[in-house]
Design a protein around this motif. Structure first.
Motif, PDB file in Angstrom:
ATOM      1  N   TRP A  89      11.795   9.142   0.361  1.00  0.00           N
ATOM      2  CA  TRP A  89      12.782   9.017  -0.724  1.00  0.00           C
ATOM      3  C   TRP A  89      12.215   8.239  -1.913  1.00  0.00           C
ATOM      4  N   GLN A  90      11.197   7.425  -1.677  1.00  0.00           N
ATOM      5  CA  GLN A  90      10.627   6.651  -2.789  1.00  0.00           C
ATOM      6  C   GLN A  90       9.406   7.344  -3.390  1.00  0.00           C
ATOM      7  N   HIS A  91       9.231   8.619  -3.091  1.00  0.00           N
ATOM      8  CA  HIS A  91       8.185   9.430  -3.712  1.00  0.00           C
ATOM      9  C   HIS A  91       8.667   9.790  -5.124  1.00  0.00           C
ATOM     10  N   PRO A  92       7.814   9.652  -6.139  1.00  0.00           N
ATOM     11  CA  PRO A  92       8.291   9.948  -7.503  1.00  0.00           C
ATOM     12  C   PRO A  92       8.622  11.428  -7.735  1.00  0.00           C
ATOM     13  N   GLY A  93       8.260  12.290  -6.777  1.00  0.00           N
ATOM     14  CA  GLY A  93       8.645  13.700  -6.894  1.00  0.00           C
ATOM     15  C   GLY A  93       9.971  13.987  -6.217  1.00  0.00           C
ATOM     16  N   TRP A  94      10.726  12.949  -5.938  1.00  0.00           N
ATOM     17  CA  TRP A  94      12.037  13.104  -5.294  1.00  0.00           C
ATOM     18  C   TRP A  94      13.082  13.614  -6.288  1.00  0.00           C
ATOM     19  N   PHE A  95      13.513  14.869  -6.106  1.00  0.00           N
ATOM     20  CA  PHE A  95      14.572  15.424  -6.964  1.00  0.00           C
ATOM     21  C   PHE A  95      15.707  15.993  -6.116  1.00  0.00           C
ATOM     22  N   ALA A  96      15.674  15.712  -4.828  1.00  0.00           N
ATOM     23  CA  ALA A  96      16.650  16.296  -3.900  1.00  0.00           C
ATOM     24  C   ALA A  96      17.984  15.533  -3.931  1.00  0.00           C
ATOM     25  N   TYR A  97      19.005  16.116  -3.365  1.00  0.00           N
ATOM     26  CA  TYR A  97      20.336  15.502  -3.193  1.00  0.00           C
ATOM     27  C   TYR A  97      20.717  14.582  -4.348  1.00  0.00           C
TER      28      TYR A  97
ATOM     29  N   ASP B  17       0.840  -1.208   0.000  1.00  0.00           N
ATOM     30  CA  ASP B  17       0.000   0.000   0.000  1.00  0.00           C
ATOM     31  C   ASP B  17       0.870   1.252   0.000  1.00  0.00           C
ATOM     32  N   TYR B  18       1.921   1.203   0.782  1.00  0.00           N
ATOM     33  CA  TYR B  18       2.820   2.361   0.869  1.00  0.00           C
ATOM     34  C   TYR B  18       3.397   2.694  -0.509  1.00  0.00           C
ATOM     35  N   PHE B  19       3.912   1.678  -1.180  1.00  0.00           N
ATOM     36  CA  PHE B  19       4.480   1.912  -2.518  1.00  0.00           C
ATOM     37  C   PHE B  19       3.427   2.543  -3.431  1.00  0.00           C
ATOM     38  N   GLU B  20       2.173   2.069  -3.287  1.00  0.00           N
ATOM     39  CA  GLU B  20       1.111   2.548  -4.145  1.00  0.00           C
ATOM     40  C   GLU B  20       0.708   3.982  -3.801  1.00  0.00           C
ATOM     41  N   GLN B  21       0.758   4.297  -2.503  1.00  0.00           N
ATOM     42  CA  GLN B  21       0.176   5.561  -2.042  1.00  0.00           C
ATOM     43  C   GLN B  21       1.184   6.650  -1.697  1.00  0.00           C
ATOM     44  N   VAL B  22       2.472   6.313  -1.766  1.00  0.00           N
ATOM     45  CA  VAL B  22       3.489   7.266  -1.302  1.00  0.00           C
ATOM     46  C   VAL B  22       3.395   8.600  -2.047  1.00  0.00           C
ATOM     47  N   GLU B  23       2.963   8.555  -3.301  1.00  0.00           N
ATOM     48  CA  GLU B  23       2.865   9.764  -4.102  1.00  0.00           C
ATOM     49  C   GLU B  23       1.882  10.778  -3.503  1.00  0.00           C
ATOM     50  N   GLY B  24       0.909  10.270  -2.725  1.00  0.00           N
ATOM     51  CA  GLY B  24      -0.075  11.163  -2.126  1.00  0.00           C
ATOM     52  C   GLY B  24       0.366  11.770  -0.798  1.00  0.00           C
ATOM     53  N   LEU B  25       1.486  11.307  -0.276  1.00  0.00           N
ATOM     54  CA  LEU B  25       1.949  11.809   1.029  1.00  0.00           C
ATOM     55  C   LEU B  25       2.789  13.071   0.842  1.00  0.00           C
ATOM     56  N   PRO B  26       2.768  13.968   1.841  1.00  0.00           N
ATOM     57  CA  PRO B  26       3.685  15.120   1.755  1.00  0.00           C
ATOM     58  C   PRO B  26       5.117  14.597   1.749  1.00  0.00           C
ATOM     59  N   LEU B  27       5.873  15.003   0.739  1.00  0.00           N
ATOM     60  CA  LEU B  27       7.171  14.380   0.502  1.00  0.00           C
ATOM     61  C   LEU B  27       8.159  14.567   1.662  1.00  0.00           C
ATOM     62  N   LYS B  28       8.267  15.818   2.121  1.00  0.00           N
ATOM     63  CA  LYS B  28       9.187  16.098   3.235  1.00  0.00           C
ATOM     64  C   LYS B  28       8.433  15.946   4.540  1.00  0.00           C
ATOM     65  N   ALA B  29       9.083  15.321   5.503  1.00  0.00           N
ATOM     66  CA  ALA B  29       8.444  15.187   6.811  1.00  0.00           C
ATOM     67  C   ALA B  29       8.099  16.573   7.345  1.00  0.00           C
ATOM     68  N   ARG B  30       6.868  16.718   7.849  1.00  0.00           N
ATOM     69  CA  ARG B  30       6.451  18.021   8.392  1.00  0.00           C
ATOM     70  C   ARG B  30       6.510  17.986   9.907  1.00  0.00           C
ATOM     71  N   VAL B  31       7.696  17.903  10.425  1.00  0.00           N
ATOM     72  CA  VAL B  31       7.877  17.859  11.882  1.00  0.00           C
ATOM     73  C   VAL B  31       8.949  18.858  12.288  1.00  0.00           C
ATOM     74  N   GLU B  32       8.894  19.239  13.535  1.00  0.00           N
ATOM     75  CA  GLU B  32       9.908  20.129  14.103  1.00  0.00           C
ATOM     76  C   GLU B  32      10.894  19.282  14.894  1.00  0.00           C
ATOM     77  N   PRO B  33      12.111  19.797  15.095  1.00  0.00           N
ATOM     78  CA  PRO B  33      13.081  19.041  15.894  1.00  0.00           C
ATOM     79  C   PRO B  33      12.484  18.650  17.252  1.00  0.00           C
ATOM     80  N   GLY B  34      12.616  17.391  17.630  1.00  0.00           N
ATOM     81  CA  GLY B  34      12.114  16.925  18.922  1.00  0.00           C
ATOM     82  C   GLY B  34      10.715  16.345  18.872  1.00  0.00           C
TER      83      GLY B  34
END
Ligand SMILES: *Cc1c(COP(=O)(O)O)cnc(C)c1O
Length: 477
Positions: A82-90, A30-47
């Protein structure tokens, strides 16, 4: 023996394992199938994650379904995809279902593959798949391969081998006693500096060579630096040439560099961690010109070859130097087979080794050489398409010649100072990334703050590159 020792059963019973295993695989599918719908970068603050984790470990064991739900609830929000198809970083670190399944088997076998005898199949499969890889890249059949955890480790092995070669194996015995010099381009990866420090050369003995307008090492400058060092009584030991620099995928001219290394008897190591995979495509392989002269070469199947992290392929022309540099032979590791087999513990830093060849075998067999070539060609085509858009759009400019699957560019509407341009592009990048459907990162090239688009996730298609471009066009207004 007391009963309690005999009767203790560790781990879940087999039925529970089976059930949880099915659940985990279902979840991953499911993750492989749905990863494209998730916000690519984690939306968390340190801690954010840390404060949800108890400060003390549990005294009593907890059931796997509780762990699994905590994984989903606490860990997943802090994951960058990292397995999001919109991955163009690093750079990419792509994987594949086949590689993941092989990794599961590796974990289940739990084999420690330090020497042939501790799992003969692991040693022999490693030997064979590394031969396959060498062929795929068009390396000389004299190059022998070994799997390392990362390119950083492989480069450290190269620096150690070069150090021993330069000192007739004396520094292994008595330490580094004379200034030994290492050369790399100004665009070389930070792992070179780290390796130089660990291997005892000392950072002051790493000599950075100037680059040309394409950010590639200038061979004449290299030769001048070597000559100058010799004249002042220092010993040149190693040149690290980069094929595909991290900032801009710059290609050092290996053929000319190799001739200089030969002239001065200096070890030549090639760092092709990201770009190396492109050598499996004949029409893209020209950047490898001269690699047959190198003493060592590294590239990462864990970046751009569908093999999940970690798996780095290190090739050496003369395994004897590597082995003599790193071999240890305590009594408890001696076996009857030693004369006839490869004991990879002597081909790298660590003693214990994971069975990494299995996932590589699965990947190469599942996709075939053609399948992997097709992926690389596709990614390179997408990057070229993107570079064309940048070139044709007024106000945008390339900041380095596009190479393979990487494009470096910036928005430059004119009339702004460098400082303002940096701010404008920083803001642009942030806006684009905040949308959550693509992720690009930056570098600085010739003092110019540049945005990088690195194509390489397995499922990246034209629509994802288009999306990145649309977001950039929108955000510039
Ligand atoms: C990614 C990269 C490295 C580092 O690779 P690791 O496997 O993470 O150590 C080194 N050199 C270059 C050119 C790279 O692209």
């Amino acid at each position: 023996m007391p009963d309690i020792i005999q009767d203790n059963v560790y781990g879940m019973d087999k039925e529970a394992f089976r059930q949880a295993g099915y659940d985990f695989i279902d979840w991953l599918a499911d993750y492989f199938e749905q990863v494209e719908g998730l916000p690519l970068k984690a939306r968390v603050e340190p801690g954010d994650i840390l404060y949800q984790l108890p400060e003390v470990p549990p005294t009593v064991g907890e059931p796997i379904d509780v762990l699994f739900s905590d994984f989903k609830r606490i860990i997943m929000p802090g994951i960058t995809h990292w397995q999001h198809p919109g991955w163009f970083a690093y750079f990419p670190a792509n994987n594949s279902p086949e590689s993941v399944l092989a990794e599961l088997l590796t974990a289940g076998l739990g084999a420690q593959c330090m020497i042939w005898q501790t799992s003969p199949a692991a040693a022999e499969l490693e030997e064979r798949v590394m031969e396959w890889l060498g062929r795929m890249l068009g390396l000389s059949s004299h190059m022998k391969g070994v799997i390392q955890d990362t390119a950083s480790t492989a480069t450290l092995c190269a620096l150690l081998s070069a150090r021993e070669k330069a000192t007739g194996f004396a520094s292994n015995e008595s330490g580094v006693r004379q200034p030994l010099r290492v050369y790399a381009s100004r665009e070389a990866h930070s792992s070179i500096e780290k390796g130089v420090k660990i291997a005892g050369y000392g950072k002051d003995n790493l000599c950075y060579i100037d680059t040309n307008e394409a950010f590639a090492m200038i061979p004449e400058k290299l030769e001048a630096a070597i000559q100058k060092d010799i004249d002042s009584g220092m010993a040149p030991a190693c040149v690290v040439a980069t094929l595909g620099s991290t900032s801009s995928m710059a290609m050092d001219p290996v053929y000319s560099i190799a001739a200089i290394c030969k002239k001065y008897s200096v070890w030549l190591h090639i760092d092709a961690a990201f770009a190396g995979t492109a050598a499996i495509v004949p029409e893209l392989r020209h950047f490898m010109h001269g690699v047959e002269q190198a003493d060592s070469f590294v590239f990462n199947p864990h970046k751009w070859m569908l093999t999940n992290f970690d798996c780095s392929a290190y090739f050496v022309k003369d395994p004897e130097t590597l082995i003599q540099t790193l071999s240890i032979n305590p009594e408890y590791l001696k076996t009857a087979a030693d004369g006839q087999v490869k004991n990879y513990r002597d081909w790298g830093i660590q003693l214990g080794r994971r069975f990494r060849a299995l996932k590589l075998w699965f990947v190469i067999r599942s996709y075939g050489v053609e399948g992997l070539q097709q992926m690389v060609r596709g990614h390179v085509d997408l990057a070229r398409q993107f570079a064309t858009w940048v070139e044709e759009e007024p106000g945008f400019e390339l900041t380095a010649p596009p190479q393979l699957s990487l494009v470096c560019f910036r928005y430059n509407p004119g009339t702004h100072s460098e400082e303002e341009l940096t701010q404008i592009n920083k803001q642009l990048l942030e806006t684009v990334n905040d949308a959550g459907s693509v992720y690009l990162t930056h570098t600085v090239l010739n003092g110019k703050y540049s945005i990088r688009l690195a194509v390489g996730q397995a499922n990246t298609k034209l629509k994802h590159v288009k999306k990145a471009w649309e977001l950039l066009l929108e955000a510039r207004r």
